[in-house]
Design a protein around this motif. Sequence first.
Motif, mmCIF file in Angstrom:
data_model
loop_
_atom_site.group_PDB
_atom_site.id
_atom_site.type_symbol
_atom_site.label_atom_id
_atom_site.label_comp_id
_atom_site.label_asym_id
_atom_site.label_seq_id
_atom_site.Cartn_x
_atom_site.Cartn_y
_atom_site.Cartn_z
ATOM 1 N N LEU A 80 11.852 10.189 -5.496
ATOM 2 C CA LEU A 80 11.586 8.778 -5.798
ATOM 3 C C LEU A 80 11.458 8.467 -7.289
ATOM 4 N N GLY A 124 9.549 16.692 3.464
ATOM 5 C CA GLY A 124 9.065 15.366 3.059
ATOM 6 C C GLY A 124 8.691 15.352 1.590
ATOM 7 N N LEU A 129 0.984 10.186 -1.673
ATOM 8 C CA LEU A 129 1.805 10.636 -0.553
ATOM 9 C C LEU A 129 2.034 12.138 -0.652
ATOM 10 N N ALA A 184 7.215 14.255 -10.185
ATOM 11 C CA ALA A 184 6.825 13.086 -10.966
ATOM 12 C C ALA A 184 6.542 11.870 -10.081
ATOM 13 N N VAL A 214 0.840 -1.203 0.000
ATOM 14 C CA VAL A 214 0.000 0.000 0.000
ATOM 15 C C VAL A 214 0.874 1.251 0.000
ATOM 16 N N ARG A 215 2.035 1.171 0.650
ATOM 17 C CA ARG A 215 2.940 2.322 0.637
ATOM 18 C C ARG A 215 3.438 2.588 -0.783
ATOM 19 N N ARG A 244 -0.788 14.011 0.631
ATOM 20 C CA ARG A 244 -0.928 14.027 2.087
ATOM 21 C C ARG A 244 0.096 14.948 2.754
ATOM 22 N N LEU A 245 1.194 15.176 2.075
ATOM 23 C CA LEU A 245 2.246 16.003 2.673
ATOM 24 C C LEU A 245 2.053 17.459 2.295
ATOM 25 N N ASP A 277 5.973 8.052 -9.382
ATOM 26 C CA ASP A 277 6.279 6.866 -10.175
ATOM 27 C C ASP A 277 5.092 5.932 -10.158
ATOM 28 N N LEU A 322 11.696 15.218 -0.509
ATOM 29 C CA LEU A 322 12.326 13.894 -0.560
ATOM 30 C C LEU A 322 11.519 12.928 -1.421
ATOM 31 N N VAL A 323 10.201 12.986 -1.275
ATOM 32 C CA VAL A 323 9.355 12.069 -2.051
ATOM 33 C C VAL A 323 9.490 12.340 -3.541
#
Lengths: 191, 345
Positions: free
Chosen positions: A132, A125, A115, A106, A36-37, A118-119, A108, A128-129
């Motif tokens: 990915l 955060g 995510l 972007a 799910v993550r 939500r941030l 993936d 950083l995301v």
Amino acid sequence: MSLPRDVDVIRASFETPAAFAELFDRHARAVQGYAVRRSGSSSAADDIVAQTFLTAFEKRHTFDPANPDARPWLLGIATNHLRSLRRAEARSWGLFNRAVAALDSAPDDGGVGRLLDRLDAQSSGAALVAVLPTLSDGDRDVLLLFAWEDLSYAEIAQALDIPVGTVRSRLNRARRLLQFALRRFEQEETG
Amino acid sequence: MMDEIEAFRQLRDHATPPADEVGLARAREQLTRQLSVPRPRLRRGHLRRRVVAVTGLVAAASAVTLGLVTVGNEPPRADAAAVTALTSASDHVLDVPLPVTAPGQYLLRRQVQVTWGSAGDANRAVVTGSDGEPVVWATERTNEVWIPHDPTDEWVVRERSRPSHLVSKDAAALAGPTEDDLWKAPNGIFGPHWRYAHPTTYERRYADHPRDPEDLLAFIESRPSVAGGGDAVAFGDIGDILREGAAPADLRAALYQALALIPRVTLVSDSVNLAGQAGVAIGYPDEGQLIFDPQSGAFIGERDVSPDFPAVPGLGKDKVTFSTVVTIRVVDTAPVADASTPRAH
């Protein structure tokens, strides 16, 4: 009396297939959390969990009995199934790119997009995301298994069937890109 | 520098919605249905076995290939060609002190990194984009730091990133945007967790690193390490120190000699061209390659090859999918923020 180890459960399942359900009860939550993550979708994650355990059952003879814990092996199988989600995405790359432009980062897969939703877009955060998607598949797999699933280098090597040295170099590359993003964010915060 | 892994780890909770018990129950039901399907029984003992004898033979064969056969009581070490190149670099680098600035000058440290990436499917085959081309790309990132002679003066950092190669246009989203940023800060302090050490502190920083190669290798290998570390980690750590470019000459000389003591280090190529600079490449299995000039001892950079990477236009036959070129030199000026480009902070 102590619980049988995972390897004993797998052994038992050669005689009694139903015994394999014990492995599900032990590790399904871990696999679901990982799925799910990465997928960002509960329904997709449920499919990944089901496929992972079905594959694991069919391929249980490939489990290395030197590893008492089956979790890394299961997460490795889940990683392969997660790639199939990208195949579906690939069929709509045009749509994907528009979504990317809208986010100014972007994603993936659904997970990264969700995510980011939500941030706080201005948080470290989010910075950083956003890294990915720029990682290669292999580097991203290693980073997520290490940072989010708490696997050791040796366990990641087992999960992805790659040498420990490769785990290290992939993680090194991912770290450097994360540092790159963090530096930018910190400067924008304080500069 | 803040631990970027720890920062990334903190995102896990944001990425984890509550467990879906209904979905789990459904998945369990699917599995148990499958488990109850009658099928021919497998015999016990079908698990993969570790065949020690065969592993031993393979190890012996590899040792012969890599030239690691121990003679007499000689300990195993890097192959002969690697030892020659490393010894030469170690001898020459002693004559190359760290560059020194005069008042008003800057030390410019530049790293140019190229990373190739690809989008893969469940079978690890490369995804094809809407234009029929494989979704493969390369991203180039340049990091430059201008370090003023006086540490209290303004330091300048410029970071640029651009997609340097798109095989399919759909890879653009994955290669990232073109960015060009310029930052300035006195004392090398750019943020609470982002700060640089001034060259005047280099000697002190490396004071505890032994200069005897064997002691140095033992020192590096004794650092808190990771499972399966040992020589592989030592090789990587030495690369990290060389890439940073801050080690004094005697330590760089010892680092080259320490590399020569590591079993399975080999000379991969005696003529590598990395961004126009010629050197030799030494490697450790799965740890990438370090590139240096054996005639001067200058460290040029690093690279990694991925034989499994798809053959695509723009990527050489040797499949170098990761490289970093490091240059350090003294310059008289640092860039000034410009209204147009780059974006100044």
